[in-house]
Design an enzyme around this catalytic site. Sequence first.
Site, PDB file in Angstrom:
ATOM      1  CD  GLU A   1      37.952  14.642  61.067  1.00  0.00           C
ATOM      2  OE1 GLU A   1      37.533  15.548  61.816  1.00  0.00           O
ATOM      3  OE2 GLU A   1      38.676  13.710  61.460  1.00  0.00           O
TER       4      GLU A   1
ATOM      5  CE1 TYR B   1      42.840  43.656  64.226  1.00  0.00           C
ATOM      6  CE2 TYR B   1      43.755  44.661  66.195  1.00  0.00           C
ATOM      7  CZ  TYR B   1      42.901  44.714  65.113  1.00  0.00           C
ATOM      8  OH  TYR B   1      42.118  45.819  64.911  1.00  0.00           O
TER       9      TYR B   1
ATOM     10  CB  ILE C   1      42.634  19.890  66.144  1.00  0.00           C
ATOM     11  CG1 ILE C   1      41.824  19.271  67.274  1.00  0.00           C
ATOM     12  CG2 ILE C   1      41.939  19.752  64.801  1.00  0.00           C
ATOM     13  CD1 ILE C   1      40.450  19.903  67.467  1.00  0.00           C
ATOM     14  CG  ASP C   2      45.154  17.208  70.499  1.00  0.00           C
ATOM     15  OD1 ASP C   2      44.358  16.871  69.597  1.00  0.00           O
ATOM     16  OD2 ASP C   2      44.952  16.999  71.699  1.00  0.00           O
TER      17      ASP C   2
ATOM     18  CE  LYS D   1      38.840  18.058  63.916  1.00  0.00           C
ATOM     19  NZ  LYS D   1      39.048  16.603  63.705  1.00  0.00           N
TER      20      LYS D   1
END
Length: 119
Positions: free
Chosen positions: A21, A53, A72-73, A99
Site C-alpha cells: 500500500e 466545497y 487511514i484513521d 479502500k
Amino acid sequence: MDKIVLEGCRFYGYHGAYKEEQTLGQIFLVDLELSVDLQAASLSSQLTDTVHYGMVFDSVRQLVEGEKFILIDGLAGAICEQLFNEFPPIEAIKVAIKKENPPIAGHYKAVGIELERQR
C-alpha cells in the site's frame, strides 16, 4: 444543523499498514459531511456566506495525495484538523474513508473507517 456533503471523492494515495500500500498506492474513497450554519447563504445565495466545497475538495485532495499515513484513521483525523483550521464556519465533521482493494484476501466491496469530530 445544516450540512454540506461531498460524497464519493476519489483520490490516489499511499496510506496503509502493508508495504504494498505504501509503495504501489491505491484509490481512496472519501465521504464528508460538514455541519455548517447555512442560514445566511440560503438567504443571500452568496458564496461568501458558506463554505466553498470546491476548496474543501482541494484541501482534502492535497492531504490524501500529498501525505502518507500508516492508518487511514490518522488520515481521517488529519482531514478533520485541516478542515477545522482552514474553514472556521465548520462546526462538526463526519469523514468516511474506504479502500476498495486493500491487499487482504477475501471478498468484500470495501473496507474503511468513519469518524466524527466537533470543535
